[in-house]
Scaffold this active site. Structure first.
Site, PDB file in Angstrom:
ATOM      1  N   CYS A  90       0.774  -1.036  -0.006  1.00 12.70           N
ATOM      2  CA  CYS A  90      -0.034  -0.011  -0.055  1.00 12.70           C
ATOM      3  C   CYS A  90       0.795   1.063  -0.027  1.00 12.70           C
ATOM      4  O   CYS A  90       2.116   1.246  -0.462  1.00 12.70           O
ATOM      5  CB  CYS A  90      -0.949  -0.056   1.137  1.00 12.70           C
ATOM      6  SG  CYS A  90      -0.314   0.281   2.731  1.00 12.70           S
ATOM      7  N   HIS A  91       0.448   2.288   0.435  1.00 17.71           N
ATOM      8  CA  HIS A  91       1.193   3.517   0.420  1.00 17.71           C
ATOM      9  C   HIS A  91       2.352   3.785   1.592  1.00 17.71           C
ATOM     10  O   HIS A  91       3.473   3.958   1.125  1.00 17.71           O
ATOM     11  CB  HIS A  91       0.201   4.770   0.632  1.00 17.71           C
ATOM     12  CG  HIS A  91       0.953   6.224   0.331  1.00 17.71           C
ATOM     13  ND1 HIS A  91       0.452   7.485   0.717  1.00 17.71           N
ATOM     14  CD2 HIS A  91       2.099   6.473  -0.079  1.00 17.71           C
ATOM     15  CE1 HIS A  91       1.164   8.167   0.493  1.00 17.71           C
ATOM     16  NE2 HIS A  91       2.386   7.879  -0.296  1.00 17.71           N
TER      17      HIS A  91
END
Length: 119
Positions: free
Chosen positions: A77-78
């Protein structure tokens, strides 16, 4: 994404180890990115299947047919928070070899490949 808390700890993989595994051409890896389509438009890594957490109801009941529960599964993810949630959920679903990519694509951009845009 709903699921009861699990006592299982989530295994982490560093972005440096991810880069090494990707460059080795390890085709046994199952790569999942849980970020949103607009995030992928900014920065992405090739080879990842996109399963956005916001669209969880759309793909949750297909996860065992779209992914192999026995394959080594790396989740991105980020920053590593949403991917950790996904790792927990996959383990509850019976996935046996799940790893969270620590620091997410942000760390990958900083520590491995600065050509990947940050956001």
């Amino acid at each position: 994404m709903v699921g009861k808390p699990s006592e299982q700890s989530i295994t982490q993989i560093s972005v440096e180890e991810l880069a090494q595994r990707l460059s080795s051409g390890d085709s046994s890896l199952q790569l999942v990115d849980v970020r949103e389509p607009q995030e992928l438009a900014i920065a992405h890594l090739d080879g990842f299947v996109n399963l956005p957490l916001s669209q969880f109801p759309d793909w949750a009941d297909q996860v065992n047919t779209r992914l192999n529960p026995q394959a080594e599964t790396l989740v991105l993810c980020h920053h590593g928070i949403r991917s950790a949630q996904m790792c927990q959920w996959l383990m509850i679903q019976g996935f046996t070899n799940v790893k969270n990519i620590a620091g997410g694509i942000d760390a990958y951009s900083t520590l491995v490949d600065p050509s990947i845009p940050q956001y």
